[in-house]
Write an enzyme that holds these catalytic residues in place. Structure first.
Site, short mmCIF file in Angstrom:
data_model
loop_
_atom_site.label_atom_id
_atom_site.label_comp_id
_atom_site.label_asym_id
_atom_site.label_seq_id
_atom_site.Cartn_x
_atom_site.Cartn_y
_atom_site.Cartn_z
N GLU A 152 51.44 78.77 22.94
CA GLU A 152 50.84 79.94 23.59
C GLU A 152 51.43 80.09 24.99
O GLU A 152 50.71 80.31 25.97
CB GLU A 152 49.31 79.79 23.66
CG GLU A 152 48.67 79.57 22.30
CD GLU A 152 47.14 79.53 22.31
OE1 GLU A 152 46.52 79.88 23.33
OE2 GLU A 152 46.57 79.16 21.27
N GLU B 286 41.33 73.32 20.33
CA GLU B 286 40.60 72.98 21.56
C GLU B 286 39.40 72.08 21.34
O GLU B 286 38.30 72.36 21.81
CB GLU B 286 40.21 74.28 22.29
CG GLU B 286 41.43 75.12 22.63
CD GLU B 286 41.12 76.51 23.17
OE1 GLU B 286 39.94 76.83 23.38
OE2 GLU B 286 42.07 77.29 23.36
O1 9MR Z 1 44.60 86.17 24.05
C1 9MR Z 1 43.33 86.09 23.43
C2 9MR Z 1 42.40 87.15 24.01
O2 9MR Z 1 42.87 88.44 23.72
C3 9MR Z 1 41.00 86.97 23.46
O3 9MR Z 1 40.11 87.86 24.10
C4 9MR Z 1 40.53 85.53 23.66
C5 9MR Z 1 39.21 85.28 22.97
O4 9MR Z 1 39.33 85.38 21.58
O5 9MR Z 1 41.47 84.61 23.11
C6 9MR Z 1 42.75 84.70 23.67
O6 9MR Z 1 43.59 83.75 23.04
C7 9MR Z 1 43.23 82.38 23.23
C8 9MR Z 1 43.66 81.62 22.01
O7 9MR Z 1 43.08 82.19 20.87
C9 9MR Z 1 43.28 80.15 22.11
N1 9MR Z 1 43.82 79.56 23.31
C10 9MR Z 1 43.52 80.26 24.55
C11 9MR Z 1 43.97 81.72 24.41
C12 9MR Z 1 43.74 82.45 25.70
O8 9MR Z 1 42.38 82.48 25.99
#
Ligand code: 9MR
Length: 374
Positions: A267, A162
């Site tokens: 994702e 990101e």
């Molecule tokens: O699914 C993840 C969630 O459980 C966490 O709280 C959050 C923060 O760490 O991150 C989510 O996963 C993210 C991923 O790591 C990067 N792309 C966006 C995803 C959804 O927010």
């Protein structure tokens, strides 16, 4: 008469046996990984309940249906490297062991990400921002320690996550403020040195946006010019009922492929609920939050038929793109196993009942997937 009845029954039995043996044998449903075998790997983001064996039903489904896993949270900086020189390995080790036990292609997520980065990373002993030199040293330590520990076992890494905004500008993170654009090739270089055989990826959301598409095409070109290893672009594919525009998504896929780089949906989930962002914008920035509102949570008892039809068509649209470009698609990875486990029940509004994944709350594969596995 009795004798006749006996022969008659015998005949009926024989006819029955013949009919049974002539009828086509029941086709066994394929698993997801079998359904897409030869096209792309089928991945699943797994949580610590799953990697530690506490979600018994979930684990058996993951083992059955997926040939790749990624760590949903346990390898993020704040979890795995909470203090300088302090690493927490237990969850990450179990995650890797889970993948190895099931012979899976294991993906590490993620090395350099502004979000969920431990606060110490950017700060010096006086509380100010660290110099470029110190930040580079910290990045190098972080990346080489983690990648090095799982060398040869984790097969691919989301190296930078990101980094670009929707309009194509660089995200204004501490990495960018302190090091400028150089933080990206530097991170890739460190990862490559730590495991020269590992695949390395850039990963981001809203990749269908033209600004982001162009910025990534440019960035891929710059990395290639520098001779940096980059194996694929991770299109996160956090989708909703009306985004992304599939034609725009296809253009991004084509544009990335045209650079000679492979792509992946990393994702994938499809948010079934109303978009709470006023301008309806497509987003996955975890820091965005809204107060709970009942009207934004319409399917507590289940989706309407109409909503389900639309949701199904969105799944088909996204999978259709992966299948169409399968020669360049390395992996399709869903962001969680079952609906109740998805981050989208609590983001960007807490406490909603969402239906974004391929398995429902009873661990059943959703009907839309039946045509793929038959
Ligand atoms: O699914 C993840 C969630 O459980 C966490 O709280 C959050 C923060 O760490 O991150 C989510 O996963 C993210 C991923 O790591 C990067 N792309 C966006 C995803 C959804 O927010």
């Amino acid at each position: 008469m009795r004798k006749l009845n006996f022969y008659y029954s015998l005949m009926l039995l024989a006819v029955g046996v013949m009919a049974a043996s002539c009828s086509a044998p029941q086709e066994k449903e394929k698993t997801l990984k079998e359904a897409f075998d030869g096209k792309f790997l089928m991945g699943c983001a797994i949580n610590v309940e799953q990697s530690s064996g506490r979600d018994v039903v979930g684990d058996s489904l993951i083992a059955l249906h997926f040939n790749s896993i990624v760590a949903e949270n346990c390898m993020k900086c704040e979890k795995i490297h909470p203090e300088e020189n302090v690493y927490f390995w237990d969850d990450a080790d179990r995650f890797v062991q889970f993948g190895e036990a099931h012979n899976m292609f294991i993906v590490g997520h993620c090395l350099i990400w502004h979000s969920q980065c431990a606060p110490w990373f950017f700060v010096d002993e006086k509380g100010g921002l660290v110099s470029a030199e110190v930040l580079k040293q910290r990045m190098k330590d972080h990346i080489s320690t983690i990648v090095g520990r799982y060398k040869g076992r984790i097969k691919g890494w989301d190296v930078v996550n990101e980094a670009i905004m929707d309009d194509g500008s660089y995200r204004d993170t501490y990495f960018y403020q302190i090091l400028g654009e150089e933080f990206i090739p530097f991170a890739f270089q460190c990862a490559h040195e730590a495991d020269p055989d590992a695949e390395l990826y850039l990963n981001d959301y809203s990749m269908a946006k033209p600004g982001k598409r162009e910025a990534y095409v440019k960035l891929i070109g710059q990395l290639k010019e520098k001779g940096i290893r980059l194996d694929a672009i991770g299109i996160q594919a956090h989708a909703g009922m009306d985004y992304p525009d599939l034609q725009e998504m296809e253009q991004s896929i084509q544009a990335f492929i045209a650079t000679g780089t492979d792509v992946m949906f990393t994702e994938l989930d499809i948010n079934a609920l109303p978009n709470v962002f006023e301008d309806g914008h497509e987003n996955a920035a975890v820091e965005e939050r809204f107060e709970y509102e009942q009207r934004m949570n319409p399917y507590v008892e289940g989706m309407t038929e109409e909503a389900q039809r639309l949701w199904d068509s969105r799944v088909d649209g996204m999978l259709g793109l992966a299948l169409k470009y399968h020669e360049h698609f390395r992996r399709v990875c869903v962001w969680g196993l079952c609906d109740q486990q998805s981050w989208l029940n609590d983001w960007p509004m807490p406490g909603r009942t969402n239906y974004p994944l391929l398995f429902d709350r009873n661990y059943q594969l959703k009907p839309v997937m039946k045509k793929y596995v038959k």
